[in-house]
Design a protein around this motif. Structure first.
Motif, PDB file in Angstrom:
ATOM      1  N   ASN A 114       0.869  -1.172   0.000  1.00  0.00           N
ATOM      2  CA  ASN A 114       0.000   0.000   0.000  1.00  0.00           C
ATOM      3  C   ASN A 114       0.908   1.225   0.000  1.00  0.00           C
ATOM      4  O   ASN A 114       1.138   1.861   1.034  1.00  0.00           O
ATOM      5  CB  ASN A 114      -0.923  -0.020   1.224  1.00  0.00           C
ATOM      6  CG  ASN A 114      -1.951   1.082   1.185  1.00  0.00           C
ATOM      7  OD1 ASN A 114      -1.800   2.065   0.481  1.00  0.00           O
ATOM      8  ND2 ASN A 114      -3.009   0.919   1.969  1.00  0.00           N
ATOM      9  N   THR A 138       0.513   4.132  -1.130  1.00  0.00           N
ATOM     10  CA  THR A 138      -0.123   5.402  -0.765  1.00  0.00           C
ATOM     11  C   THR A 138       0.009   5.638   0.740  1.00  0.00           C
ATOM     12  O   THR A 138       0.422   6.719   1.177  1.00  0.00           O
ATOM     13  CB  THR A 138      -1.607   5.413  -1.184  1.00  0.00           C
ATOM     14  OG1 THR A 138      -1.672   5.238  -2.604  1.00  0.00           O
ATOM     15  CG2 THR A 138      -2.286   6.705  -0.782  1.00  0.00           C
ATOM     16  N   ARG A 139      -0.331   4.624   1.552  1.00  0.00           N
ATOM     17  CA  ARG A 139      -0.230   4.778   3.005  1.00  0.00           C
ATOM     18  C   ARG A 139       1.230   4.838   3.463  1.00  0.00           C
ATOM     19  O   ARG A 139       1.575   5.619   4.357  1.00  0.00           O
ATOM     20  CB  ARG A 139      -0.947   3.629   3.722  1.00  0.00           C
ATOM     21  CG  ARG A 139      -2.427   3.762   3.752  1.00  0.00           C
ATOM     22  CD  ARG A 139      -2.923   5.047   4.388  1.00  0.00           C
ATOM     23  NE  ARG A 139      -2.652   5.097   5.826  1.00  0.00           N
ATOM     24  CZ  ARG A 139      -2.594   6.212   6.537  1.00  0.00           C
ATOM     25  NH1 ARG A 139      -2.793   7.386   5.976  1.00  0.00           N
ATOM     26  NH2 ARG A 139      -2.341   6.168   7.830  1.00  0.00           N
ATOM     27  N   LYS A 142       3.741   6.068   1.818  1.00  0.00           N
ATOM     28  CA  LYS A 142       4.225   7.413   1.492  1.00  0.00           C
ATOM     29  C   LYS A 142       3.644   8.467   2.431  1.00  0.00           C
ATOM     30  O   LYS A 142       4.343   9.387   2.859  1.00  0.00           O
ATOM     31  CB  LYS A 142       3.901   7.756   0.039  1.00  0.00           C
ATOM     32  CG  LYS A 142       4.786   7.020  -0.955  1.00  0.00           C
ATOM     33  CD  LYS A 142       4.300   7.143  -2.368  1.00  0.00           C
ATOM     34  CE  LYS A 142       4.505   8.494  -2.948  1.00  0.00           C
ATOM     35  NZ  LYS A 142       4.165   8.565  -4.379  1.00  0.00           N
ATOM     36  N   THR A 143       2.367   8.328   2.763  1.00  0.00           N
ATOM     37  CA  THR A 143       1.722   9.293   3.658  1.00  0.00           C
ATOM     38  C   THR A 143       2.366   9.278   5.040  1.00  0.00           C
ATOM     39  O   THR A 143       2.691  10.332   5.600  1.00  0.00           O
ATOM     40  CB  THR A 143       0.211   8.987   3.780  1.00  0.00           C
ATOM     41  OG1 THR A 143      -0.379   9.127   2.490  1.00  0.00           O
ATOM     42  CG2 THR A 143      -0.470   9.909   4.775  1.00  0.00           C
TER      43      THR A 143
END
Length: 136
Positions: free
Chosen positions: A81, A83-84, A86-87
């Motif tokens: 994941n 996206t998570r 990186k966040t």
């Protein structure tokens, strides 16, 4: 003399009072992750610390994120994941890059990478933190 517990306590106190804690679906822990966690967790652990008037050591800050389950040609696959990852990375790195220091210690991020944990269908971000303790 400082111990590995000292550096884990320093990192924990910084991360637990930052925006990182609220952004996680799980928690921040020292040394061991809760058994069978399927949440986003931060685990802080340490490598051996040397002795002397200046002590050096490395700590790890590991950020676990569950993989995304997808179907490819009818077969279930697990992908990171990103996206998570990186966040959370975007939140945690600036907190640790402030180069916290005191008269007795300082630390900095030496490197970063991501590892796969196929047995639990998760990936984790690993930040290596270099510590230097000044014993006076």
């Amino acid at each position: 003399m400082r111990t590995t517990f000292d550096q884990e306590d320093i990192l924990y106190s910084i991360l637990a009072t930052s925006a990182v804690k609220a952004a996680l679906s799980g928690g921040i822990y020292k040394q061991i992750r809760p058994d069978d966690s399927k949440l986003e967790d931060v685990i802080i652990n340490s490598l051996p610390i040397d002795r002397g008037s200046i002590q050096r050591s490395t700590a790890n800050v590991n950020v676990y994120v569950p993989d995304i389950q997808i179907k490819i040609n009818g077969k279930t696959q697990y992908q990171p994941n990103t996206t998570r990852l990186k966040t959370i990375t975007a939140l945690i790195v600036p907190v640790l890059q402030e180069r916290y220091s005191s008269e007795k210690w300082n630390f900095w991020i030496s490197n970063q990478t991501t590892f796969r944990e196929p047995e639990i269908n998760q990936h984790y971000l690993n930040l290596r933190i270099e510590f230097k303790f000044h014993n006076s």
